[in-house]
Design an enzyme around this catalytic site. Structure first.
Site, short mmCIF file in Angstrom:
data_model
loop_
_atom_site.label_atom_id
_atom_site.label_comp_id
_atom_site.label_asym_id
_atom_site.label_seq_id
_atom_site.Cartn_x
_atom_site.Cartn_y
_atom_site.Cartn_z
N TYR A 54 0.93 -1.16 -0.10
CA TYR A 54 0.03 0.05 -0.06
C TYR A 54 0.93 1.24 -0.03
O TYR A 54 1.79 1.31 0.96
CB TYR A 54 -0.92 -0.19 1.28
CG TYR A 54 -1.89 -1.23 1.43
CD1 TYR A 54 -2.42 -1.89 0.49
CD2 TYR A 54 -2.44 -1.65 2.44
CE1 TYR A 54 -2.92 -3.01 0.33
CE2 TYR A 54 -3.11 -2.58 2.79
CZ TYR A 54 -3.67 -3.44 1.54
OH TYR A 54 -4.24 -4.40 1.81
N GLY A 207 -17.26 0.69 -0.33
CA GLY A 207 -18.12 1.72 -0.01
C GLY A 207 -19.24 1.61 -0.79
O GLY A 207 -20.19 2.58 -0.58
#
Length: 330
Positions: A54, A207
């Site tokens: 990441y 989301g």
């Protein structure tokens, strides 16, 4: 925040995925990200999930900065296996033993910790025998560099082979009302049989299940979901209808669609004798963190669970989870 047991590791019933604080979901605000981690710890959301890829690498540094001075409060989970260069380009999936050792040492340094609480193989390297990779992980446990080990996006047979080398504490796979694959492919059943905990990433469907997106244009520039098959064209429109059914039930209960979706995942923990399930919703903002954490207090009746199962049955979502599914569930 109540706690759960991932095998012999005690964690809160809900963790925090930190990936989006550094990459993939558009813009970054490191100061707000640090505030979000601090607020999470204050609320008892002390299970933090990151990975070396990441950023690349910068998310571990961010988490390390955020937990400085509060290390004893935190369960730190990170991962290796998706190898990237400093410029962000991907090298490939790497499970070679020498790389496992090198990656762990680098993660320890970036996180600023002496030991990693939970260390995952992020993706399975099919060119390396699982036993070789996990032999290296066993050596890391023996060396005191990691306390617990896990694997992400692995098939049941791979899980069994890894577990035979050194006990797995957790398996991490995407799981939500719109990603119910672990129910059908045997992963959850394998975890229950072997006593391995299950960590659900993207429990809000990246989301989507929060209901905040009405069209794909609502996604920020540079957001990787713009290439996600489930966010495209007719798939988006059909998946939105699923979210609307979830929202209707949420409105009746006086909670948000996202809170209801998270409560559903948490309610799967131990359901019908199944595995312990702990979701790790990701966010980089304090208000969303607080909303997510409050989902731990949402009680679901058997009737609620039945209605949600009917509103979002397995196989109802249109589109693959990733544009390239070649590295998952091997």
């Amino acid at each position: 925040m109540r706690t759960q047991q991932l095998r012999d590791l005690t964690v809160p019933a809900q963790g925090l995925g930190c990936m989006g604080m550094s990459e993939f979901y558009g813009g970054r605000d490191e100061e707000e990200a640090v505030r979000t981690v601090h607020r999470a710890l204050d609320l008892g959301v002390t299970f933090l999930d990151t990975a070396d890829m990441y950023g690349p690498f910068t998310n571990e540094q961010l988490v390390g900065r955020a937990i400085a001075g509060r290390r004893d409060e935190v369960v730190v989970a990170t991962k290796f296996g998706n190898e990237r260069r400093d410029d962000g380009s991907f090298v490939g999936i790497n499970g070679r033993p020498e790389y496992v050792h090198r990656a762990c040492d680098a993660s320890l340094q970036r996180l600023g910790v002496d030991v990693i609480d939970l260390y995952y193989q992020h993706r399975v390297d099919t060119s390396v025998p699982v036993e070789d990779t996990w032999g290296a992980i066993a050596e890391l446990v023996q060396a005191g560099k990691i306390r617990h080990s896990g694997i992400s996006e692995a098939a049941p047979e791979t899980i069994r082979r890894a577990h035979a080398v050194t006990p797995l504490t957790a398996v991490q796979t995407e799981y939500s009302l719109w990603a119910r694959d672990p129910e059908d492919d045997g992963v959850l059943a394998t975890c229950a049989e072997l006593g391995i905990g299950f960590v659900a990433y993207s429990p809000l469907g990246r989301g989507f299940l929060s209901g905040q997106f009405r069209t794909a244009d609502d996604l920020p520039e540079g957001d990787f979901r713009r290439s996600d098959p489930r966010f495209q064209g007719e798939a988006f429109a059909q998946n939105l209808r699923l979210v609307e059914r979830v929202r209707e039930i949420a409105d009746e209960k006086g909670v948000t669609a996202g809170q209801l979706a998270l409560a559903w995942v948490m309610a799967q923990s131990g359901r019908d004798g199944g595995a312990t399930v702990v979701p790790i919703p990701g966010t980089k903002r304090v208000p969303y963190l607080e909303e997510n954490a409050a989902a731990a207090d949402v009680a679901l009746s058997d009737d609620d669970l039945r209605r949600l199962d009917e509103a979002a049955p397995a196989g109802a979502v249109v589109g693959d989870r990733y544009a390239d599914m070649s590295t998952v569930h091997r």
